[in-house]
Write a protein that holds these residues in place. Structure first.
Motif, PDB file in Angstrom:
ATOM      1  N   LEU A  50      -3.900  72.184   0.930  1.00 18.10           N
ATOM      2  CA  LEU A  50      -3.595  72.170  -0.508  1.00 18.10           C
ATOM      3  C   LEU A  50      -3.951  73.515  -1.128  1.00 18.10           C
ATOM      4  N   ARG A  51      -5.095  74.057  -0.717  1.00 18.31           N
ATOM      5  CA  ARG A  51      -5.530  75.355  -1.257  1.00 18.31           C
ATOM      6  C   ARG A  51      -4.527  76.444  -0.855  1.00 18.31           C
ATOM      7  N   GLN A  52      -4.059  76.375   0.387  1.00 16.54           N
ATOM      8  CA  GLN A  52      -3.081  77.386   0.830  1.00 16.54           C
ATOM      9  C   GLN A  52      -1.795  77.287   0.026  1.00 16.54           C
ATOM     10  N   GLU A  53      -1.481  76.097  -0.451  1.00 14.11           N
ATOM     11  CA  GLU A  53      -0.268  75.919  -1.261  1.00 14.11           C
ATOM     12  C   GLU A  53      -0.491  76.351  -2.703  1.00 14.11           C
ATOM     13  N   GLY A  54      -1.696  76.814  -2.978  1.00 11.25           N
ATOM     14  CA  GLY A  54      -1.982  77.300  -4.333  1.00 11.25           C
ATOM     15  C   GLY A  54      -2.534  76.229  -5.261  1.00 11.25           C
ATOM     16  N   ARG A  55      -2.911  75.082  -4.701  1.00 20.40           N
ATOM     17  CA  ARG A  55      -3.489  74.035  -5.556  1.00 20.40           C
ATOM     18  C   ARG A  55      -5.013  74.111  -5.494  1.00 20.40           C
ATOM     19  N   GLU A  56      -5.632  73.616  -6.556  1.00 21.32           N
ATOM     20  CA  GLU A  56      -7.094  73.617  -6.600  1.00 21.32           C
ATOM     21  C   GLU A  56      -7.587  72.180  -6.437  1.00 21.32           C
ATOM     22  N   VAL A  57      -8.707  72.029  -5.751  1.00 16.97           N
ATOM     23  CA  VAL A  57      -9.208  70.682  -5.459  1.00 16.97           C
ATOM     24  C   VAL A  57     -10.672  70.567  -5.850  1.00 16.97           C
ATOM     25  N   ILE A  58     -10.971  69.472  -6.521  1.00 15.62           N
ATOM     26  CA  ILE A  58     -12.360  69.124  -6.829  1.00 15.62           C
ATOM     27  C   ILE A  58     -12.597  67.797  -6.125  1.00 15.62           C
ATOM     28  N   ILE A  59     -13.660  67.711  -5.349  1.00 14.25           N
ATOM     29  CA  ILE A  59     -13.945  66.454  -4.636  1.00 14.25           C
ATOM     30  C   ILE A  59     -15.039  65.695  -5.385  1.00 14.25           C
ATOM     31  N   VAL A  60     -14.813  64.390  -5.546  1.00 14.43           N
ATOM     32  CA  VAL A  60     -15.894  63.506  -6.016  1.00 14.43           C
ATOM     33  C   VAL A  60     -16.248  62.658  -4.811  1.00 14.43           C
ATOM     34  N   SER A  61     -17.446  62.851  -4.294  1.00 21.87           N
ATOM     35  CA  SER A  61     -17.781  62.176  -3.041  1.00 21.87           C
ATOM     36  C   SER A  61     -18.925  61.185  -3.178  1.00 21.87           C
ATOM     37  N   SER A  62     -18.675  59.990  -2.677  1.00 21.68           N
ATOM     38  CA  SER A  62     -19.733  58.997  -2.510  1.00 21.68           C
ATOM     39  C   SER A  62     -20.338  59.239  -1.133  1.00 21.68           C
ATOM     40  N   GLY A  63     -21.111  58.293  -0.670  1.00 16.80           N
ATOM     41  CA  GLY A  63     -21.591  58.366   0.707  1.00 16.80           C
ATOM     42  C   GLY A  63     -23.037  58.787   0.853  1.00 16.80           C
ATOM     43  N   ALA A  64     -23.687  59.208  -0.233  1.00 22.18           N
ATOM     44  CA  ALA A  64     -25.069  59.681  -0.100  1.00 22.18           C
ATOM     45  C   ALA A  64     -25.992  58.535   0.302  1.00 22.18           C
ATOM     46  N   ILE A  65     -25.845  57.398  -0.365  1.00 17.61           N
ATOM     47  CA  ILE A  65     -26.750  56.278  -0.081  1.00 17.61           C
ATOM     48  C   ILE A  65     -26.512  55.780   1.340  1.00 17.61           C
ATOM     49  N   ALA A  66     -25.227  55.638   1.695  1.00 16.00           N
ATOM     50  CA  ALA A  66     -24.900  55.169   3.047  1.00 16.00           C
ATOM     51  C   ALA A  66     -25.405  56.157   4.103  1.00 16.00           C
ATOM     52  N   ALA A  67     -25.267  57.438   3.827  1.00 12.96           N
ATOM     53  CA  ALA A  67     -25.681  58.445   4.812  1.00 12.96           C
ATOM     54  C   ALA A  67     -27.203  58.539   4.914  1.00 12.96           C
ATOM     55  N   GLY A  68     -27.903  58.128   3.882  1.00 13.31           N
ATOM     56  CA  GLY A  68     -29.357  58.229   3.892  1.00 13.31           C
ATOM     57  C   GLY A  68     -30.047  57.057   4.559  1.00 13.31           C
ATOM     58  N   ARG A  69     -29.283  56.010   4.786  1.00 13.16           N
ATOM     59  CA  ARG A  69     -29.852  54.787   5.346  1.00 13.16           C
ATOM     60  C   ARG A  69     -30.499  55.048   6.710  1.00 13.16           C
ATOM     61  N   ASN A  70     -29.788  55.763   7.576  1.00 12.07           N
ATOM     62  CA  ASN A  70     -30.354  56.072   8.895  1.00 12.07           C
ATOM     63  C   ASN A  70     -31.637  56.865   8.780  1.00 12.07           C
ATOM     64  N   GLY A  71     -31.614  57.836   7.883  1.00 15.52           N
ATOM     65  CA  GLY A  71     -32.765  58.728   7.712  1.00 15.52           C
ATOM     66  C   GLY A  71     -34.008  57.968   7.308  1.00 15.52           C
ATOM     67  N   LEU A  72     -33.823  56.874   6.599  1.00 12.34           N
ATOM     68  CA  LEU A  72     -34.975  56.069   6.194  1.00 12.34           C
ATOM     69  C   LEU A  72     -35.292  54.999   7.237  1.00 12.34           C
ATOM     70  N   GLY A  73     -34.460  54.926   8.256  1.00 12.23           N
ATOM     71  CA  GLY A  73     -34.671  53.924   9.308  1.00 12.23           C
ATOM     72  C   GLY A  73     -34.399  52.508   8.827  1.00 12.23           C
ATOM     73  N   LEU A  74     -33.504  52.371   7.851  1.00 10.44           N
ATOM     74  CA  LEU A  74     -33.224  51.031   7.315  1.00 10.44           C
ATOM     75  C   LEU A  74     -32.156  50.343   8.154  1.00 10.44           C
ATOM     76  N   GLU A  75     -32.426  49.101   8.524  1.00  7.75           N
ATOM     77  CA  GLU A  75     -31.449  48.323   9.282  1.00  7.75           C
ATOM     78  C   GLU A  75     -30.331  47.833   8.352  1.00  7.75           C
ATOM     79  N   GLU A  76     -30.744  47.455   7.173  1.00  5.74           N
ATOM     80  CA  GLU A  76     -29.820  46.853   6.203  1.00  5.74           C
ATOM     81  C   GLU A  76     -29.461  47.873   5.129  1.00  5.74           C
ATOM     82  N   ARG A  77     -28.458  47.524   4.338  1.00  3.93           N
ATOM     83  CA  ARG A  77     -28.150  48.385   3.187  1.00  3.93           C
ATOM     84  C   ARG A  77     -29.337  48.368   2.231  1.00  3.93           C
TER      85      ARG A  77
END
Ligand code: GLU
Length: 378
Positions: A43-70
């Protein structure tokens, strides 16, 4: 219609849900992330600009805390987000680096955007980053956000970011193919709806209805986000983000995912911000004459039409304006606090100074600070 609204799209907000980023609900799916990065680079090569809104922080942190459950409690979620946010950004850096792109992290709370100066500052930062060819990646600042200052969910945040970044398209990447007529798990004849020309009340109800895919899969918040983006004149695509190639196929006009078209009239950035980013702190109930003046004649709200004030708020706060039957039909920023309005309600503007001993303005809400919600919904 479809092709028409996809022309001239220069700036795109892409919202990526936790389900797309974290396959099984924990740990990041870097293969999918790499696929999305490849599409964004294109998209950037085509001259478009992109802003990402990303979730995933809580899900990605679960392993780091050693949590089995959400994580369930708020402190657990906040701790998981603190661990996961760095992992998330590290993963984005790694998938964008091969394409030569730098990424930037912006963590926001609703309070940040509810302050007009901070809103404009964040907008300037996004513009500057895009000017440097950087990919801004936005998430809610989960570690400090409590209910009162929360966006609610990242679908809503992404809709507010279309205004913040002055984008022309919102793409919501989720783990299902789009908006269905019914829950495809229980209704085998459920159809994927490719085009939604208008978000009607029935459609909203279907999205929120119990037992629908959508209710459990967060469809209601996606439809609400599409509606909000639409009120800024921005169409929304809902696509299956686990198939990143759909991003380009959708932009090429192929019938993939669901495209929600914006309504006929759209709000200015400032009015959209008043209607959607500010949190109303009280209610002003007005008589039928005032309602007609605001709703159909584009007038300001004067003290004379006010019959009751509810809640406590200061000058400069956002409030709901309601008819006698308690239906909110306008929203705006007040020039007087609730205590001041109680003293001058029902009186002429010419009497304000005599009653209060001072006068900020003749209006309680100036029409430039007032949004008629009917306009916002069409
Ligand atoms: N901010 C949350 C996270 O990064 C996600 C919130 C949402 O997706 O609605 O984990």
């Amino acid at each position: 219609m479809r092709d028409e609204c996809l022309k001239q799209i220069r700036r795109i907000v892409i919202k990526i849900g936790s389900g797309v980023l974290t396959g099984e609900g924990h740990g990041l799916d870097t293969a999918v992330m790499a696929g999305i990065a490849g599409q964004v680079a294109r998209l950037r090569q085509e001259g478009r600009e992109v802003i990402i809104v990303s979730s995933g922080a809580i899900a990605a942190g679960r392993n780091g805390l050693g949590l089995e459950e959400r994580p369930r409690t708020i402190p657990q979620k906040q701790a998981a987000a603190a661990v996961g946010q760095t992992r998330l950004m590290y993963a984005y850096e790694n998938v964008f680096a091969p394409h030569g792109f730098t990424v930037a992290q912006l963590l926001l709370t609703r309070d940040d955007l509810a302050n007009r100066h901070r809103f404009l500052n964040a907008r300037a930062t996004i513009d500057t980053l895009l000017g440097y060819g950087v990919i801004p990646i936005i998430n809610e600042n989960d570690t400090v956000a409590v209910d009162e200052i929360k966006f609610g969910d990242n679908d809503n945040l992404s809709a507010l970011v279309t205004n913040l970044a002055d984008a022309q398209l919102l793409m919501i990447l989720t783990d299902i193919d789009g908006f269905y007529s019914a829950d495809p798990r229980s209704a085998p004849d459920a159809k994927l709806i490719h085009l939604v020309e208008k978000i009607t009340r029935e459609l909203e109800q279907a999205a929120g209805g119990s037992g629908s895919l959508v209710g459990t899969g967060g469809m209601a918040t996606k439809v609400a986000a599409a509606k909000r983006a639409g009120q800024y004149g921005v169409p929304t695509f809902m696509l299956n983000g686990t198939r990143p190639e759909l991003i380009h196929r959708a932009l090429a006009g192929e019938e993939v995912g669901t495209l929600f078209l914006p309504g006929g009239s759209s709000l200015t950035s400032r009015k959209h911000w008043i209607a959607h980013t500010l949190r109303p702190l009280g209610r002003i109930i007005v008589d039928a004459g005032a309602r007609a003046a605001l709703e159909t004649q584009g007038r300001s709200l004067l003290p004379s039409g006010i019959v009751r004030v509810e809640g406590s708020f200061d000058r400069g706060s956002c409030v709901r304006v309601c008819s006698l039957d308690e239906v909110e039909f306008c929203r705006g920023i007040v020039d007087y606090s609730h205590t001041e309005i109680r003293l001058i309600q029902g009186r002429r503007s010419g009497e304000i100074e005599e009653i209060l001993g001072y006068r900020y303005s003749d209006e309680i809400i100036h029409r430039d600070n007032l949004v008629v919600l009917k306009e916002a919904q069409s």
